[in-house]
Design a protein around this motif. Sequence first.
Motif: not given
Lengths: 171, 319
Positions: A26-27, A30-32, A113, A115-116
């Motif tokens: 997810t990260a 999400g392009r973190f 969920s 990702g952050q």
Amino acid sequence: MPPLAGKELRIVGFLCNWCSYGGADTAGVGRFSQPTDLRIIRVPCSGRIDPLFILRTFMNGADGVLVSGCHPRDCHYSEGNLYARRRLEILQRLMPFIGIEPERFSYTWVSASEGQRWQKVVGTFTDEIHAIGPAKPFGVSMEQLEKQMAGVLASPENAGAEKQEVERAAS
Amino acid sequence: MPHLDELKSAIKERLPELDFVIGWGRGFDPIHATPLFMRTEADVDKLEWGPLNVHNTATYLPSLRGKKVGVVVKGCDSRSVVQLMQENLIDREDLVIFGMPCTGVVDLTKIKNAVGDLGMVRDVQISGDTITVTAGGKEHALALADVLNNKCTVCQYHNAVLSDVFVGEPIEPSVPEDQVYADILEFEEQTPAERMAFWESQMNRCIRCYACRNACPMCVCRDHCVAQSRDPNWLSQRHDVGEKMMFQLIHAMHLAGRCTECGECERACPVDIPLVRLKKKINKEIKELFDYQAGIDPEATPPLLAFKVEEQNIREREW
């Protein structure tokens, strides 16, 4: 040579298939931005992780190990992470006793969920490992290590063979 | 030993219903006691009890499953018996446990350091607090307190925790409970680099003979031991310090929550590596985390085979 050679440390992450691996994914989706030091090993459940995996990883020259699974009560197999928590806690307390800095091993819970949260975990952990630097391999004295490293730097034509020698000593 | 005759007659009384009784007898020389397998009443007369009974008699029990055996135990041995019962490796109904209060056993390495060559020992006399060893033509009078095994100086279980026949007066613990792990706390005051250097220098002597494993009453995997398995290949045949340390860590982790600190690993080690220290450290953490000690309650579940959804003592890290 990879572009980050010399700047990266070897950090191994054991991630459970159902939560943390998904969280890392997810990260990514999400392009973190994340540090690239972590090499991920996907395991079916954090309960699959034998504490010896982690010890072997350190003995083979890792600079840090991160274990991440589902949050307690959220395990895909109901209770795998609850068994894992007891084992990992004991291992975490044993590690400093044999001279591996306590910062080098950590375990946590990240859901698919989050990702952050994953970005934060991997960033913080990597920063901490960088703060204490590379791990000294078990059984190799600092003088030996410096001598071998000096040998590698001094003779570029022999770099291949010497490097292999260093890697063998470190593994 | 005033109660030894009482113990012998108790064993003789139960002997007819048993295949044999395991205790200690005189070994090949006066300083080495040896495990004694008593099948007849004449054998029982050879039984000895005292500070030379260093072996853990519980070590034999898992391989004797199916036989009806009696076992003479010190306090620490009885903990191993209880732990084996907890893990369902021996059957309570096939076992008769004989206990006497134990005042501690000697560390043969300490005696060796005091008298020189243990092979030269011709006579050993024990009276009160003194052990007199005659070696190389000289008599060495040593205070028992000086040559006692380290585990005995902090022993909390001088009396068998479980026994069918108990002879003699129970003894109080050697030290208050909070001093048991004083040596671990002292070791932990060093820096990580110093600790690693300590283990490196200790493990450097290891010859990977696996005597520590073979003497351990809780090492019951036999041919399936991961140290010898080629699939998965946990340990290579390389003899570097890392592999040796890895083996000891495997041993220690496999004993987490199970080790009864009988000290057999350290006793069996031919190069005197302080192996108990690793296990004691894990035991200390388990005591703190789960308020659990191995080999006390036959009905208890070892902590690593259980969990609580809300762990009271595990404080996880906040990210």
